[in-house]
Scaffold this motif. Structure first.
Motif, PDB file in Angstrom:
ATOM      1  N   THR A  75       0.851  -1.191   0.000  1.00 54.85           N
ATOM      2  CA  THR A  75       0.000   0.000   0.000  1.00 54.85           C
ATOM      3  C   THR A  75       0.883   1.236   0.000  1.00 54.85           C
ATOM      4  N   HIS A  76       0.642   2.120  -0.957  1.00 53.28           N
ATOM      5  CA  HIS A  76       1.406   3.372  -1.093  1.00 53.28           C
ATOM      6  C   HIS A  76       0.447   4.548  -0.948  1.00 53.28           C
ATOM      7  N   ARG A  77       0.838   5.530  -0.137  1.00 56.80           N
ATOM      8  CA  ARG A  77       0.137   6.813  -0.048  1.00 56.80           C
ATOM      9  C   ARG A  77       1.184   7.916  -0.032  1.00 56.80           C
ATOM     10  N   ASP A  78       0.913   9.043  -0.710  1.00 55.04           N
ATOM     11  CA  ASP A  78       1.901  10.113  -0.719  1.00 55.04           C
ATOM     12  C   ASP A  78       1.257  11.483  -0.598  1.00 55.04           C
ATOM     13  N   SER A  79       2.105  12.480  -0.434  1.00 59.35           N
ATOM     14  CA  SER A  79       1.645  13.841  -0.156  1.00 59.35           C
ATOM     15  C   SER A  79       1.048  14.523  -1.379  1.00 59.35           C
ATOM     16  N   THR A  80       1.132  13.893  -2.560  1.00 59.33           N
ATOM     17  CA  THR A  80       0.483  14.456  -3.745  1.00 59.33           C
ATOM     18  C   THR A  80      -0.920  13.901  -3.930  1.00 59.33           C
ATOM     19  N   GLY A  81      -1.367  13.043  -2.987  1.00 61.30           N
ATOM     20  CA  GLY A  81      -2.735  12.531  -3.035  1.00 61.30           C
ATOM     21  C   GLY A  81      -2.902  11.169  -3.666  1.00 61.30           C
TER      22      GLY A  81
END
Length: 216
Positions: A75-81
């Motif tokens: 699972t990947h989440r980042d600050s660009t949404g």
């Protein structure tokens, strides 16, 4: 050709938190001035995450980060949404450029293993960029022009052969299985660093999967 064995990798991570890491280059607290990079590659980390384990939000900048899942689901989440589930056969790339933050976790019920490769960009700065290519086909090249590099995914049956790209630098990482390369037998987790590669072939000793970086 410089062969580096899986058991020579620096052991890191936090086993009590369900994280085991194996680093092929200098990384974090492990510093080896003679092993800082090869071509554009500055890190090749094999990460093992237990169910529920992961890396909390942390920053990156001026690095091209390419991830290949060996088994399980990342699972990947980042600050660009962006939020993605990355599985075996997918190529994930995070171009951190002038800075972004992300989270990597094993939110699934099964153990997760992935190989994460960091490349130095030709020029710093720029805008962050993220993508996942789902189910990349065998031998389909994946370009990372920001680092002057091309990734080739190669899957071999026993006795099958594949060419190593002719290049100033070629980095061959064995994901699974056993292969023979220029007289050397390489197993899972082994890697070969080849300078001025020309006319080389890898042959499957067993069914095998390779990640091959072609770099100028």
């Amino acid at each position: 050709m410089d062969v580096r064995r899986a058991d020579e990798r620096y052991q890191g991570g936090d086993p009590e938190a369900g994280i085991e890491s194996r680093h092929a280059f200098s990384f974090g607290p492990h510093y080896d001035p003679d092993n800082l990079r090869f071509g554009a590659v500055i890190a090749c980390n094999e990460e093992h995450l237990a169910p529920g384990a992961g890396f909390d939000e942390h920053p990156h900048s001026h690095t091209e980060i390419v991830t290949w899942v060996v088994e399980g689901e990342l699972t990947h989440r980042d600050s660009t949404g962006h939020e993605s589930a990355v599985r075996h056969g997918d190529v994930q790339r995070l171009s951190s450029a002038d800075g972004m933050r992300h989270v990597e976790r094993n939110d699934g019920p099964d153990p997760l293993t992935f190989v994460q490769m960091w490349l130095a960009p030709l020029r710093p700065g720029g805008d962050p960029y993220y993508e996942v290519v789902h189910g990349i086909a065998d031998s389909t090249p994946y370009a990372v022009p920001e680092a002057g590099a091309m990734l080739h995914v190669r899957r071999l049956g026993a006795g099958e052969r594949t060419a190593v790209p002719d290049a100033a630098y070629a980095y061959v990482h064995v994901v699974r299985g056993d292969v023979r390369l220029d007289g050397e037998e390489l197993g899972a987790g082994d890697a070969a660093r080849i300078t001025d590669a020309k006319g080389l072939e890898a042959e499957g000793v067993t069914e095998a999967e390779l990640l091959v970086w072609e770099m100028n």
